[in-house]
Design a protein around this motif. Structure first.
Motif, PDB file in Angstrom:
ATOM      1  N   ASN A  98      -8.182  -0.457  -3.507  1.00 51.41           N
ATOM      2  CA  ASN A  98      -9.001  -0.271  -4.709  1.00 51.41           C
ATOM      3  C   ASN A  98      -8.193   0.258  -5.884  1.00 51.41           C
ATOM      4  O   ASN A  98      -8.522   0.012  -7.037  1.00 51.41           O
ATOM      5  CB  ASN A  98     -10.157   0.700  -4.425  1.00 51.41           C
ATOM      6  N   ALA A  99      -7.131   1.000  -5.591  1.00 55.98           N
ATOM      7  CA  ALA A  99      -6.272   1.530  -6.661  1.00 55.98           C
ATOM      8  C   ALA A  99      -5.262   0.474  -7.132  1.00 55.98           C
ATOM      9  O   ALA A  99      -4.462   0.743  -8.027  1.00 55.98           O
ATOM     10  CB  ALA A  99      -5.555   2.792  -6.186  1.00 55.98           C
ATOM     11  N   MET A 134      -8.396   2.036 -15.488  1.00 57.66           N
ATOM     12  CA  MET A 134      -9.076   2.734 -14.384  1.00 57.66           C
ATOM     13  C   MET A 134      -8.171   3.792 -13.737  1.00 57.66           C
ATOM     14  O   MET A 134      -8.633   4.643 -12.992  1.00 57.66           O
ATOM     15  CB  MET A 134      -9.588   1.757 -13.321  1.00 57.66           C
ATOM     16  N   ASP A 165      -6.355  -0.446   4.233  1.00 57.63           N
ATOM     17  CA  ASP A 165      -6.356   0.810   3.469  1.00 57.63           C
ATOM     18  C   ASP A 165      -7.160   0.581   2.196  1.00 57.63           C
ATOM     19  O   ASP A 165      -6.633   0.175   1.162  1.00 57.63           O
ATOM     20  CB  ASP A 165      -4.909   1.219   3.145  1.00 57.63           C
ATOM     21  N   LYS A 166      -8.457   0.836   2.286  1.00 53.30           N
ATOM     22  CA  LYS A 166      -9.370   0.527   1.174  1.00 53.30           C
ATOM     23  C   LYS A 166      -9.063   1.351  -0.076  1.00 53.30           C
ATOM     24  O   LYS A 166      -9.194   0.856  -1.195  1.00 53.30           O
ATOM     25  CB  LYS A 166     -10.834   0.772   1.599  1.00 53.30           C
ATOM     26  N   PHE A 167      -8.707   2.621   0.109  1.00 53.61           N
ATOM     27  CA  PHE A 167      -8.483   3.460  -1.070  1.00 53.61           C
ATOM     28  C   PHE A 167      -7.279   2.954  -1.869  1.00 53.61           C
ATOM     29  O   PHE A 167      -7.346   2.832  -3.098  1.00 53.61           O
ATOM     30  CB  PHE A 167      -8.295   4.925  -0.666  1.00 53.61           C
ATOM     31  N   ALA A 168      -6.196   2.644  -1.168  1.00 56.30           N
ATOM     32  CA  ALA A 168      -4.998   2.121  -1.846  1.00 56.30           C
ATOM     33  C   ALA A 168      -5.291   0.753  -2.466  1.00 56.30           C
ATOM     34  O   ALA A 168      -4.895   0.462  -3.604  1.00 56.30           O
ATOM     35  CB  ALA A 168      -3.829   2.049  -0.864  1.00 56.30           C
TER      36      ALA A 168
END
Lengths: 135, 135, 135, 135
Positions: free
Chosen positions: B15-16, B37, B10-13
């Motif tokens: 990155n967050a 960020m 899960d790239k979005f999670a």
């Protein structure tokens, strides 16, 4: 400072690729181009990314009057998965209350199909925002 | 592949800054350390970041049975703004239906105070996930 | 006037058979016995009846402090259909804010199974309610 | 049996004075005249009555295709209190999925002002309803 300058300070939305396309009193439109960085484990745009796009449009529409308004509750419905192209969020304040406004947001894909809907309730504080009033 | 390997995609999670701390059948716990960020234009953690954390915990809990489950609708309530420290999301499947499960998520700050709540409904597909079954 | 006397004026809930079983500051419990008058076209308890029970418990819990609080938004999730027996709603204020409190309500059947969940956000006005303060 | 005959079996809505004004595939409109029996303890139309009106319009719109569809989750937002006149609910299926349709409902007063909004998600079963197909 313009309202666009103000929303450029939203680092989380900016990092997610969200752009403010248009803002008027009680109305806003934003976009987000899907890239692999938006993918969830299933390889489609993550719900959190779509929420971020919708919530940003909500924030622009409800703060457009120049008074600080934050979100207290939101409901989001997901209809279609997307893995490429640009998504658009269009936010309309359907109830412009002095304290607890409500805003509907429709999220569409590049073909104009509705891929998600969002409804948010805000809470206005007695704080003026530091940008020039808009029409 | 373990369930943790699966959710690492899960790239979005990722990155967050979201991390999966624990997952059992119908249960998951995740964390996210707030950094600049994550800030919105008001200088506090963006609603989309908190939603991403909650939705990730929801996804881990509802997919823990090994059957692909995606989110169809969520409701999130924001109680307190946070600008530093680590946030935690704890997800519990309160209704483990074979098609349309429901999951409650509580989001707390480092002092253990409830800063947001989330309720999500999933939809299970007839697709087995590619990770080893968990207890 | 007691808080029970006050809520006896809720004619819609009363007509639906809703009863206030218990109320403390930030907490309430109510019941409703299902009869054929609660049926929808499918012969099970109508969603509107379950909502009325949950909303009544929400109103008792959030108004328990003696300050007028009305509902601004609610989310309800339906898990099981019921066509007989008594339903119970238990409401807990999870966020006791001076303006915009939030309350979680769990609705159970006579076997104690969770049949629906409800989350509501209120808005408090600067109006004192005409009942004796409770503990 | 017509679809109108079918919805006449909804005793709870009928007792609340709800009337089906119009139904087409994916669309329905209903009304409810406010009387003192709809009042809450504050002397205005109870949220449960407004929910019942909205949920009935949702049910008519989502069941209009002839396949049994029940509600799994709804979100309702209250904008204005009303104590007299007729309320109208207009339901539009914005996502006509074969399993998990979504429907938006706007509730207006006799002046045509938006007094509440509702979004509902349904779940379709493989059961045909016993009424004649409509256009």
């Amino acid at each position: 400072m313009t309202i666009n300058d103000f929303f450029d300070k939203d680092k989380f939305a900016l990092n997610a690729g969200v752009k403010l396309l248009e803002v008027r009193k009680g109305y806003a439109r934003a976009s987000m181009e899907i890239t692999p960085m938006h993918f969830n484990a299933g390889g489609v745009c993550q719900g959190g990314a779509i929420f971020t796009l919708a919530d940003f449009a909500f924030a622009a529409a409800t703060n457009s009057h120049g008074q600080l308004t934050f979100s207290i509750t939101s409901n989001i419905n997901f209809f279609k998965s997307e893995s490429e192209g640009t998504l658009y969020a269009e936010a309309k304040e359907v109830f412009c209350h002095k304290r607890i406004p409500n805003c509907e947001v429709h999220i569409t894909n590049k073909e104009g199909e509705l891929i998600a809907s969002f409804t948010g309730t805000g809470y206005r504080k007695d704080i003026q925002l530091p940008f020039k009033s808009i029409e």
